[in-house]
Design an enzyme around this catalytic site. Structure first.
Site, PDB file in Angstrom:
ATOM      1  CG  ASN A   9      -0.395  -0.175   2.391  1.00 42.11           C
ATOM      2  OD1 ASN A   9       0.996  -0.390   2.510  1.00 42.11           O
ATOM      3  ND2 ASN A   9      -1.120   0.531   3.597  1.00 42.11           N
ATOM      4  CB  CYS A  10       4.476   1.857   0.073  1.00 40.69           C
ATOM      5  SG  CYS A  10       5.738   3.148  -0.185  1.00 40.69           S
ATOM      6  CG  ASP A  11       0.823   6.638  -2.360  1.00 41.35           C
ATOM      7  OD1 ASP A  11       0.154   5.671  -2.508  1.00 41.35           O
ATOM      8  OD2 ASP A  11       0.932   7.771  -2.001  1.00 41.35           O
ATOM      9  NE  ARG A  14      -0.727   1.640  -3.644  1.00 38.56           N
ATOM     10  CZ  ARG A  14      -1.571   2.479  -2.831  1.00 38.56           C
ATOM     11  NH1 ARG A  14      -2.257   3.186  -3.751  1.00 38.56           N
ATOM     12  NH2 ARG A  14      -1.562   2.595  -1.661  1.00 38.56           N
TER      13      ARG A  14
END
Length: 115
Positions: A9-11, A14
């Site tokens: 879920n880390c930008d 991603r």
């Protein structure tokens, strides 16, 4: 096999995954939270890159760390903290087998895979 280490879920993770997928790079994703973190591997990374490069001192995990951890920081205490709180590692860590890249930069990934 190329491995990408991080938290899904880390930008930034991603962005790295989108870049790899978009450029047809096959890789295995290693989720620090789900798959854990091997101390031996972390020590290799620290030896190669330095704990200062790996420890994310701008994130919420670091900001919530106890003052005694922050005050007495050295190689061993940084390793112990990253093992206890893998979210404190700067993400992602890309391991091509030949080199490690910490963080995501499109230019850096481009140069890494244009060799």
């Amino acid at each position: 096999m190329i491995s990408l280490y991080g938290i899904p879920n880390c930008d930034t993770v991603r962005k790295a995954r989108r870049w790899l997928d978009g450029h047809g790079v096959e890789y295995r994703f290693h989720d620090f939270r789900k798959d854990g973190l091997d101390e031996r591997q972390l020590r290799v990374w620290v030896g190669e890159l330095g704990w200062e490069t790996l420890l994310n001192r701008t994130g919420t995990t670091w900001r919530s760390a106890p003052d005694e951890v922050k005050a007495g920081l050295n190689t061993e205490t940084a390793i112990a903290f990253m093992l206890q709180a893998p979210a404190a590692i700067k993400r992602p860590v890309l391991d091509t087998g030949e080199q490690r890249v910490v963080g995501f930069s499109e230019a850096r990934y481009q140069s890494t895979f244009s060799r």
